[in-house]
Design a protein around this motif. Structure first.
Motif, mmCIF file in Angstrom:
data_model
loop_
_atom_site.group_PDB
_atom_site.id
_atom_site.type_symbol
_atom_site.label_atom_id
_atom_site.label_comp_id
_atom_site.label_asym_id
_atom_site.label_seq_id
_atom_site.Cartn_x
_atom_site.Cartn_y
_atom_site.Cartn_z
ATOM 1 N N SER A 62 0.840 -1.196 0.000
ATOM 2 C CA SER A 62 0.000 0.000 0.000
ATOM 3 C C SER A 62 0.879 1.252 0.000
ATOM 4 N N ALA A 63 0.297 2.356 -0.465
ATOM 5 C CA ALA A 63 1.068 3.602 -0.617
ATOM 6 C C ALA A 63 1.653 4.068 0.714
ATOM 7 N N GLY A 64 0.873 3.961 1.789
ATOM 8 C CA GLY A 64 1.328 4.418 3.098
ATOM 9 C C GLY A 64 2.529 3.633 3.583
ATOM 10 N N LEU A 65 2.466 2.321 3.373
ATOM 11 C CA LEU A 65 3.550 1.451 3.802
ATOM 12 C C LEU A 65 4.787 1.676 2.935
ATOM 13 N N ALA A 66 4.565 1.917 1.648
ATOM 14 C CA ALA A 66 5.682 2.134 0.722
ATOM 15 C C ALA A 66 6.524 3.334 1.176
ATOM 16 N N VAL A 67 5.869 4.400 1.624
ATOM 17 C CA VAL A 67 6.595 5.580 2.108
ATOM 18 C C VAL A 67 7.504 5.192 3.274
ATOM 19 N N SER A 68 6.958 4.423 4.209
ATOM 20 C CA SER A 68 7.748 4.004 5.369
ATOM 21 C C SER A 68 8.955 3.181 4.947
ATOM 22 N N ILE A 69 8.734 2.209 4.055
ATOM 23 C CA ILE A 69 9.821 1.320 3.632
ATOM 24 C C ILE A 69 10.927 2.128 2.929
ATOM 25 N N CYS A 70 10.526 2.972 1.990
ATOM 26 C CA CYS A 70 11.507 3.775 1.243
ATOM 27 C C CYS A 70 12.296 4.668 2.193
ATOM 28 N N ALA A 71 11.594 5.329 3.109
ATOM 29 C CA ALA A 71 12.238 6.274 4.011
ATOM 30 C C ALA A 71 13.236 5.569 4.922
ATOM 31 N N VAL A 72 12.827 4.435 5.477
ATOM 32 C CA VAL A 72 13.697 3.708 6.399
ATOM 33 C C VAL A 72 14.924 3.167 5.666
ATOM 34 N N LEU A 73 14.722 2.563 4.478
ATOM 35 C CA LEU A 73 15.846 2.030 3.714
ATOM 36 C C LEU A 73 16.840 3.128 3.357
ATOM 37 N N ALA A 74 16.327 4.258 2.848
ATOM 38 C CA ALA A 74 17.213 5.341 2.424
ATOM 39 C C ALA A 74 17.963 5.937 3.617
ATOM 40 N N ALA A 75 17.265 6.131 4.735
ATOM 41 C CA ALA A 75 17.913 6.711 5.919
ATOM 42 C C ALA A 75 18.946 5.750 6.502
ATOM 43 N N ALA A 76 18.630 4.451 6.466
ATOM 44 C CA ALA A 76 19.584 3.454 6.969
ATOM 45 C C ALA A 76 20.828 3.427 6.083
ATOM 46 N N ALA A 77 20.624 3.488 4.768
ATOM 47 C CA ALA A 77 21.758 3.530 3.841
ATOM 48 C C ALA A 77 22.605 4.771 4.130
ATOM 49 N N GLY A 78 21.935 5.894 4.364
ATOM 50 C CA GLY A 78 22.644 7.132 4.684
ATOM 51 C C GLY A 78 23.448 6.996 5.969
ATOM 52 N N ALA A 79 22.844 6.413 6.999
ATOM 53 C CA ALA A 79 23.515 6.262 8.290
ATOM 54 C C ALA A 79 24.721 5.338 8.174
ATOM 55 N N LEU A 80 24.598 4.339 7.280
ATOM 56 C CA LEU A 80 25.662 3.355 7.093
ATOM 57 C C LEU A 80 26.835 3.946 6.314
ATOM 58 N N PHE A 81 26.516 4.615 5.201
ATOM 59 C CA PHE A 81 27.569 5.088 4.296
ATOM 60 C C PHE A 81 28.011 6.530 4.572
ATOM 61 N N PHE A 82 27.100 7.340 5.051
ATOM 62 C CA PHE A 82 27.431 8.744 5.343
ATOM 63 C C PHE A 82 27.055 9.093 6.780
ATOM 64 N N PRO A 83 27.709 8.495 7.766
ATOM 65 C CA PRO A 83 27.361 8.804 9.151
ATOM 66 C C PRO A 83 27.551 10.292 9.448
ATOM 67 N N VAL A 84 26.668 10.836 10.260
ATOM 68 C CA VAL A 84 26.747 12.253 10.610
ATOM 69 C C VAL A 84 27.544 12.402 11.890
ATOM 70 N N ARG A 85 28.547 13.246 11.844
ATOM 71 C CA ARG A 85 29.360 13.463 13.046
ATOM 72 C C ARG A 85 28.608 14.345 14.029
ATOM 73 N N GLU A 86 29.185 14.490 15.181
ATOM 74 C CA GLU A 86 28.568 15.254 16.279
ATOM 75 C C GLU A 86 28.050 16.634 15.852
ATOM 76 N N THR A 87 26.753 16.727 15.562
ATOM 77 C CA THR A 87 26.120 18.015 15.256
ATOM 78 C C THR A 87 24.765 18.025 15.929
ATOM 79 N N GLU A 88 24.084 19.138 15.820
ATOM 80 C CA GLU A 88 22.697 19.176 16.298
ATOM 81 C C GLU A 88 21.861 18.250 15.430
ATOM 82 N N GLY A 89 22.113 18.316 14.134
ATOM 83 C CA GLY A 89 21.602 17.344 13.180
ATOM 84 C C GLY A 89 20.105 17.182 13.063
ATOM 85 N N ALA A 90 19.311 18.118 13.556
ATOM 86 C CA ALA A 90 17.863 17.931 13.450
ATOM 87 C C ALA A 90 17.304 18.795 12.339
ATOM 88 N N ALA A 91 16.268 18.298 11.716
ATOM 89 C CA ALA A 91 15.671 19.051 10.612
ATOM 90 C C ALA A 91 14.579 19.954 11.112
#
Lengths: 237, 107
Positions: A208-237
């Motif tokens: 479903s569309a709602g679930l697809a958003v969650s899956i895409c967001a989690v996968l992309a953010a996890a990939a980001g955390a793995l390959f481009f970890p953010v160093r000590e910052t406030e880091g909030a959007a």
């Protein structure tokens, strides 16, 4: 500064946020009514949730019966960012701002309220309370106007206004992605995944569309955390 | 929609949204140290908003091309650092203009 002065200061900071919310929630009200909600239902959703992305995903799930798990997963993923903001802000609050005040005022943690509050040296409960007033009324009143006027405005105008809420999302993501190549890459991954979930029949038929958003967001953010970890910052959007 | 369905959904939605905000705010006393978790939490707002916008926004209006134009204008205005309201307004006006143009051409 006395508590009253703090409150008034917060109130003043909140006015531009409230005006911004007025226009975006207007678009939410129109959309909710256009997919079959009554005006009071749209207003109730806004008053109890106070979140643009979560509400938009939420009402799209609500029109289907019995997708409670999908609703829960989508809300938790979409709104996970608020946890981080809450954690971040909890480090800057005055001593008196705890217990029941945090349970009450935590409800009002939105991207914009957080952004203003966190820029203060110390966040007093009076300031934070004042800060929430205009955004809350803007969000509620805008939804009401959109839901009521949605039926009166010409179809072509209503249609155009449906894009406002997405315009706001773009306005949050694009400027930060432009400044940060890593973030741009992570956003690109999310965009491609989301496209795949929409256009590949194998995926779009089963997820479903709602679930697809969650899956895409989690996968992309996890990939980001793995390959481009953010160093000590406030880091909030 | 049945009222029972509406209120059950509303309860799930509002309850989870409230708790995810309030629990960390009320209970958190220390800072998260784990870099992976911090980074994940940093990226998640952006990935959520992106996945919600594309491609759904393209189908939010009557016309795919009008929506695409609106989205493109939103990106162009946003990278210039304009406020949320200005970006949203420009996107809507672009959709309206393209739809009116297409209507004229169609006649």
């Amino acid at each position: 500064m006395t508590a009253k002065q703090q409150f008034l200061r917060g109130l003043r900071f909140g006015v531009p946020i409230g005006l911004g919310y007025l226009s975006v929630s207007f678009s939410f009200g129109i959309m909710a009514v256009s997919i079959g909600f009554d005006w009071w239902q749209a207003v109730l959703v806004s008053m109890l949730n106070l979140t643009s992305a979560g509400q938009l995903a939420g009402i799209q799930i609500m029109v289907h019966p019995a997708q409670y798990a999908a609703m829960l997963i989508s809300q938790l993923t979409i709104n996970l960012r608020y946890s981080f903001m809450s954690i971040s802000l909890s480090q800057k609050t005055e001593k008196k701002f705890r217990g029941i005040y945090r349970w009450l005022l935590g409800f009002f943690m939105t991207d914009e309220i957080f952004a203003v509050a966190v820029s203060q040296k110390e966040v007093t409960r009076a300031l934070f309370a004042g800060l929430t007033v205009a955004p809350y009324f803007g969000w509620t009143f805008g939804t009401l106007l959109g839901a009521l006027l949605g039926n009166i405005l010409p179809n072509i105008v209503m249609n155009a206004l449906c894009l406002a809420i997405y315009g706001m999302f773009v306005a949050i993501v694009a400027p930060d992605a432009k400044k940060d190549l890593k973030l741009l890459t992570v956003v690109g991954i999310s965009l491609i995944l989301s496209g795949l979930f929409y256009y590949l029949p194998l995926l779009s038929r089963h997820v479903s569309a709602g679930l697809a958003v969650s899956i895409c967001a989690v996968l992309a953010a996890a990939a980001g955390a793995l390959f481009f970890p953010v160093r000590e910052t406030e880091g909030a959007a | 929609m049945e009222l029972k369905q509406f209120f059950t959904y509303l309860l799930v939605m509002a309850g989870s949204t409230y708790l995810i905000r309030a629990i960390p705010f009320a209970l958190m006393k220390k800072k998260i140290q784990n870099t992976f978790v911090r980074s994940f939490l940093h990226y998640i707002p952006y990935t959520v908003l992106t996945a919600m916008t594309f491609p759904a926004a393209l189908y939010a209006t009557n016309n795919l091309w009008a929506a695409a134009a609106g989205l493109l204008v939103a990106v162009l205005v946003a990278v210039r650092g304009k406020s949320l309201t200005v970006v949203a307004a420009c996107a809507c006006v672009s959709v309206l203009i393209v739809e009116l143009l297409l209507m004229q051409l169609g006649q």
